[in-house]
Motif scaffolding. Structure first.
Motif, PDB file in Angstrom:
ATOM      1  N   ALA A 208      33.880 -33.837  24.089  1.00 17.43           N
ATOM      2  CA  ALA A 208      33.836 -34.042  25.330  1.00 17.43           C
ATOM      3  C   ALA A 208      33.587 -32.756  26.262  1.00 17.43           C
ATOM      4  O   ALA A 208      34.570 -31.800  26.178  1.00 17.43           O
ATOM      5  CB  ALA A 208      35.043 -34.777  26.020  1.00 17.43           C
ATOM      6  N   PRO A 209      32.528 -32.673  26.823  1.00 15.90           N
ATOM      7  CA  PRO A 209      32.128 -31.314  27.590  1.00 15.90           C
ATOM      8  C   PRO A 209      33.103 -31.341  28.992  1.00 15.90           C
ATOM      9  O   PRO A 209      33.210 -32.313  29.455  1.00 15.90           O
ATOM     10  CB  PRO A 209      30.527 -31.639  27.955  1.00 15.90           C
ATOM     11  CG  PRO A 209      30.490 -32.602  28.006  1.00 15.90           C
ATOM     12  CD  PRO A 209      31.191 -33.463  27.043  1.00 15.90           C
ATOM     13  N   ARG A 210      33.241 -30.192  29.292  1.00 16.86           N
ATOM     14  CA  ARG A 210      33.818 -30.042  30.602  1.00 16.86           C
ATOM     15  C   ARG A 210      32.453 -29.358  31.409  1.00 16.86           C
ATOM     16  O   ARG A 210      32.062 -28.211  31.143  1.00 16.86           O
ATOM     17  CB  ARG A 210      34.729 -28.754  30.878  1.00 16.86           C
ATOM     18  CG  ARG A 210      35.417 -28.274  32.292  1.00 16.86           C
ATOM     19  CD  ARG A 210      36.593 -27.705  32.181  1.00 16.86           C
ATOM     20  NE  ARG A 210      37.027 -27.461  33.646  1.00 16.86           N
ATOM     21  CZ  ARG A 210      36.810 -26.490  34.302  1.00 16.86           C
ATOM     22  NH1 ARG A 210      35.946 -25.598  34.243  1.00 16.86           N
ATOM     23  NH2 ARG A 210      37.258 -26.609  35.587  1.00 16.86           N
ATOM     24  N   ILE A 211      32.277 -30.095  32.256  1.00 15.31           N
ATOM     25  CA  ILE A 211      30.891 -29.802  33.276  1.00 15.31           C
ATOM     26  C   ILE A 211      31.241 -29.583  34.554  1.00 15.31           C
ATOM     27  O   ILE A 211      31.912 -30.259  35.417  1.00 15.31           O
ATOM     28  CB  ILE A 211      29.694 -30.950  33.257  1.00 15.31           C
ATOM     29  CG1 ILE A 211      29.467 -31.244  31.651  1.00 15.31           C
ATOM     30  CG2 ILE A 211      28.624 -30.858  34.145  1.00 15.31           C
ATOM     31  CD1 ILE A 211      28.888 -32.531  31.571  1.00 15.31           C
ATOM     32  N   VAL A 212      30.679 -28.281  35.140  1.00 21.55           N
ATOM     33  CA  VAL A 212      31.065 -27.834  36.615  1.00 21.55           C
ATOM     34  C   VAL A 212      29.820 -27.732  37.109  1.00 21.55           C
ATOM     35  O   VAL A 212      29.032 -26.916  36.903  1.00 21.55           O
ATOM     36  CB  VAL A 212      32.047 -26.548  36.608  1.00 21.55           C
ATOM     37  CG1 VAL A 212      32.010 -26.203  38.130  1.00 21.55           C
ATOM     38  CG2 VAL A 212      33.338 -26.698  35.930  1.00 21.55           C
ATOM     39  N   LEU A 213      29.453 -28.598  37.913  1.00 18.28           N
ATOM     40  CA  LEU A 213      28.044 -28.777  38.734  1.00 18.28           C
ATOM     41  C   LEU A 213      28.189 -28.019  40.174  1.00 18.28           C
ATOM     42  O   LEU A 213      29.264 -28.077  40.755  1.00 18.28           O
ATOM     43  CB  LEU A 213      27.750 -29.972  39.197  1.00 18.28           C
ATOM     44  CG  LEU A 213      27.358 -30.989  37.826  1.00 18.28           C
ATOM     45  CD1 LEU A 213      27.328 -32.545  38.205  1.00 18.28           C
ATOM     46  CD2 LEU A 213      26.231 -30.572  37.332  1.00 18.28           C
ATOM     47  N   THR A 214      27.266 -27.192  40.583  1.00 13.23           N
ATOM     48  CA  THR A 214      27.260 -26.312  41.488  1.00 13.23           C
ATOM     49  C   THR A 214      25.734 -26.501  41.988  1.00 13.23           C
ATOM     50  O   THR A 214      25.044 -25.671  41.586  1.00 13.23           O
ATOM     51  CB  THR A 214      27.606 -24.915  41.606  1.00 13.23           C
ATOM     52  OG1 THR A 214      29.006 -24.947  41.102  1.00 13.23           O
ATOM     53  CG2 THR A 214      27.741 -24.320  42.912  1.00 13.23           C
ATOM     54  N   GLY A 215      25.303 -27.502  42.850  1.00  7.78           N
ATOM     55  CA  GLY A 215      23.917 -27.568  43.113  1.00  7.78           C
ATOM     56  C   GLY A 215      23.101 -27.696  42.024  1.00  7.78           C
ATOM     57  O   GLY A 215      23.229 -28.692  41.057  1.00  7.78           O
TER      58      GLY A 215
END
Length: 143
Positions: A76-83
């Motif tokens: 399970a990936p940790r995904i941090v989206l910024t735009g």
């Protein structure tokens, strides 16, 4: 979570699956659907190279056929989206086998390992692409 974020997360998860498929199957050109042309890929923690996409594809094509049985599992990936950018850290485990045939459990030539893949992604006109991958090898066993 809005619809766009859900779509982005699904596409990024699919990118990780394409990466595993490319490496495990030897479909090196599939990596063009994972990485941007100017991507930097760093496998030094696992004893590999750091280089651009073309250099790394060539290196993988030379080294990995020594282990025709390959399987990467990405957790399970940790995904941090910024735009239009994302940081992704995903745990992985891999097995590199000297054959695709049945082998004894204590057969020589197997490598097992695990760690983390850290990607820096950017949204492009062709979808999400990795600008940078750093493999963080946590452990490795060899038989």
């Amino acid at each position: 979570m809005d619809v766009q974020e859900i779509a982005d997360r699904l596409e990024i998860t699919d990118l990780l699956a394409r990466y595993s498929r490319a490496v495990d199957s030897g479909e090196w050109d599939l990596l063009d659907e994972v990485f941007s042309p100017e991507a930097v890929i760093d496998y030094r923690s696992a004893g590999g190279i750091r280089g651009g996409l073309a250099e790394v594809k060539s290196w993988l094509a030379e080294v990995l056929p020594h282990w025709p049985g390959r399987l990467h599992l990405i957790g399970a990936p940790r995904i941090v989206l910024t735009g239009d950018e994302a940081r992704v850290s995903a745990p992985f485990t891999d097995t590199l086998a000297p054959t695709r045939d049945m082998a004894a459990a204590d057969a020589k030539g197997f490598l097992h390992g695990g760690g983390w893949y850290h990607h820096r992604l950017r949204r492009t006109s062709g979808g999400w692409r990795s600008q940078e991958l750093v493999e963080e090898q946590s452990w490795r066993t060899a038989r």
